[in-house]
Each structure stands twice: as structure tokens, then as C-alpha cells.
Design a protein around this motif. Sequence first.
Motif, PDB file in Angstrom:
ATOM      1  N   GLY A 161      83.842  -9.000 -52.755  1.00  0.00           N
ATOM      2  CA  GLY A 161      83.265  -7.855 -53.461  1.00  0.00           C
ATOM      3  C   GLY A 161      82.107  -7.232 -52.726  1.00  0.00           C
ATOM      4  O   GLY A 161      81.799  -7.593 -51.586  1.00  0.00           O
ATOM      5  N   GLY A 162      81.465  -6.270 -53.366  1.00  0.00           N
ATOM      6  CA  GLY A 162      80.306  -5.604 -52.784  1.00  0.00           C
ATOM      7  C   GLY A 162      79.056  -6.464 -52.893  1.00  0.00           C
ATOM      8  O   GLY A 162      79.068  -7.542 -53.490  1.00  0.00           O
ATOM      9  N   LYS A 163      77.955  -5.964 -52.351  1.00  0.00           N
ATOM     10  CA  LYS A 163      76.719  -6.750 -52.325  1.00  0.00           C
ATOM     11  C   LYS A 163      76.242  -7.102 -53.724  1.00  0.00           C
ATOM     12  O   LYS A 163      76.007  -8.281 -54.040  1.00  0.00           O
ATOM     13  N   TRP A 164      76.091  -6.111 -54.571  1.00  0.00           N
ATOM     14  CA  TRP A 164      75.416  -6.346 -55.853  1.00  0.00           C
ATOM     15  C   TRP A 164      76.336  -6.988 -56.877  1.00  0.00           C
ATOM     16  O   TRP A 164      75.887  -7.795 -57.697  1.00  0.00           O
ATOM     17  N   THR A 165      77.626  -6.667 -56.843  1.00  0.00           N
ATOM     18  CA  THR A 165      78.550  -7.357 -57.747  1.00  0.00           C
ATOM     19  C   THR A 165      78.696  -8.819 -57.340  1.00  0.00           C
ATOM     20  O   THR A 165      78.854  -9.697 -58.196  1.00  0.00           O
ATOM     21  N   SER A 166      78.599  -9.100 -56.045  1.00  0.00           N
ATOM     22  CA  SER A 166      78.666 -10.487 -55.574  1.00  0.00           C
ATOM     23  C   SER A 166      77.423 -11.265 -55.994  1.00  0.00           C
ATOM     24  O   SER A 166      77.511 -12.445 -56.358  1.00  0.00           O
ATOM     25  N   ILE A 167      76.280 -10.606 -55.940  1.00  0.00           N
ATOM     26  CA  ILE A 167      75.046 -11.254 -56.409  1.00  0.00           C
ATOM     27  C   ILE A 167      75.157 -11.558 -57.900  1.00  0.00           C
ATOM     28  O   ILE A 167      74.763 -12.639 -58.359  1.00  0.00           O
ATOM     29  N   TYR A 168      75.716 -10.615 -58.653  1.00  0.00           N
ATOM     30  CA  TYR A 168      75.928 -10.841 -60.085  1.00  0.00           C
ATOM     31  C   TYR A 168      76.833 -12.053 -60.315  1.00  0.00           C
ATOM     32  O   TYR A 168      76.534 -12.922 -61.149  1.00  0.00           O
ATOM     33  N   LYS A 169      77.941 -12.118 -59.569  1.00  0.00           N
ATOM     34  CA  LYS A 169      78.871 -13.248 -59.708  1.00  0.00           C
ATOM     35  C   LYS A 169      78.198 -14.568 -59.348  1.00  0.00           C
ATOM     36  O   LYS A 169      78.436 -15.600 -59.991  1.00  0.00           O
ATOM     37  N   PHE A 170      77.351 -14.530 -58.329  1.00  0.00           N
ATOM     38  CA  PHE A 170      76.644 -15.749 -57.933  1.00  0.00           C
ATOM     39  C   PHE A 170      75.783 -16.268 -59.073  1.00  0.00           C
ATOM     40  O   PHE A 170      75.816 -17.465 -59.419  1.00  0.00           O
TER      41      PHE A 170
END
Length: 262
Positions: A57-66
Amino acid sequence: MRSNVVISRNGNNSLHQHWLSNDYADRNWDLILLFYDRKAFENFHTSEGVSKFYIEGGKWTSIYKFFLNNNKLEAYNYYWFPDDDLEIDSISINKLFQAMDEHNLFVAQPSLTKDSFYTFLLLIQNEAFILRYSNFIEVMAPCLNRKVLQKALEDFKECESGVGLDHLWGNYFNYELKKMAILDEISMKHTRPIGGPLYDYLKSKNINHMDELRKLLKKYSQRPIRPYVYEALSKTNKIVKNKYLLGYLHLKEYYSKRNEFN
């Protein structure tokens, strides 16, 4: 575990090794790498204070998933989210977190070196100041305190590109003054032109970053922010508020060193 953390979205050409210029004992932060490149993820060997994850995914959606899958929202006081093409050393990152604490900042970023690729001239380092209080911090490398992150996290999942998040920071602390700053005593170099893998990913998913911007602004019933500096702390620890003097000091710095720009 330290009280600060760097969480970065990383590909094959990530510059995070530059950040690890000192031993863990000399750092006041942990490093969490969120790889979007499978090969880079598999080839990277972690060390003390450094962990890795593979998330699509993108940067911020990946941070959210993390954060959704890892109990880290209460673990640190400050969270820095740099792009992986930023050149900065470990000591400067230490100073970033120290400045956040010393000046009681909620959102901040290191300034950009004059030879950086940049979008906003205002974010280029101004050596007349220690820091400049602004209404705008770019999504390239925002440092957030825990409370701001907790309020902002739900917006991360709606923003693959990140465009628009930098218009929202003030909403998370009611636009309280002198809580958001560009740190001129600390600088980083943006080494690649705007675009790159993220824009290729957005194109592959048929995602329009301007649509994401409009969606976020509509959610908060606000217009796009016009970035500006309203106050600064000089190298002699004097507060500069006069807008004409601020304008003059910006013009003087950037014009006198115009040959240093990329």
C-alpha cells in the motif's frame, strides 16, 4: 525501547542506513521500517532498536495498518515519519526529538537543505533562525507527538497519497499557537524529485491525489492552507513576530545563498 521512534516507508533504494550512523546506545529513538519492496525487506538485517515489516500500500495507509496490528500508539512520546529518500544522520535525528520536547511542539519537521528537491520554499533551511512557527508541515517528514498521532490516525487510512494530511495538523490541537514549527537548526536533504514509486503505485490503483485532498478538506469543512511563518526564534534567542521583518529575513537568506539551491 526509547521514548521516540522513526517509522519509515521503505523501498530498495531507501537511505535509512544513513540514519543509523551511530550505535543504538547513542540514539534516543527506535527505528521501524515498513517495506513496500519484498526483496528489500528480505535482504535487510535488523539490529538492536531496529525492526522491519512488509506491508503493501501507500505510505500513510501502511502506517495505519501497522498501528492497527501492533500495540505502539502508547509506546512512544514522539513519532517521526520521514520518506525514505531523505539524507540525515543519527545525531540530527536525536536533535529533532530533543527540540520537540524542549519547545513543547506537537508537529514539526527538520528544514530542507538548499540543495534539496523541494515543493515549498518556506521549508528550506533559514540559518538566521533556530526554528520558525508555521501553519504548515509537509507530509514528507512530519514529527508528531502521541496525542496528535492518535487523533490523526483515522485520517491516514483514507489517504494513500498523503496529500491533504499536511492541511489538517492544526485540527488535531485546535490550532494552538507555537505548537508547529520548521526546525532550522536541523536539516535534511531531499535527494529525489517529487514523485517516484508512490506516484507509480497511485497510478496503478487509479488513485487521484487531488481527489484525496478534496475529500479530506470536505471532512473538516476547510479550505486548502496557504503556508506561512508567523513567528520565529532567532539564533540569538530573540522572538521575531513582525511580518515585514520575517519577510525581509527570508528574502535575505534565500537571495544571498541562491547559488546553493538545486
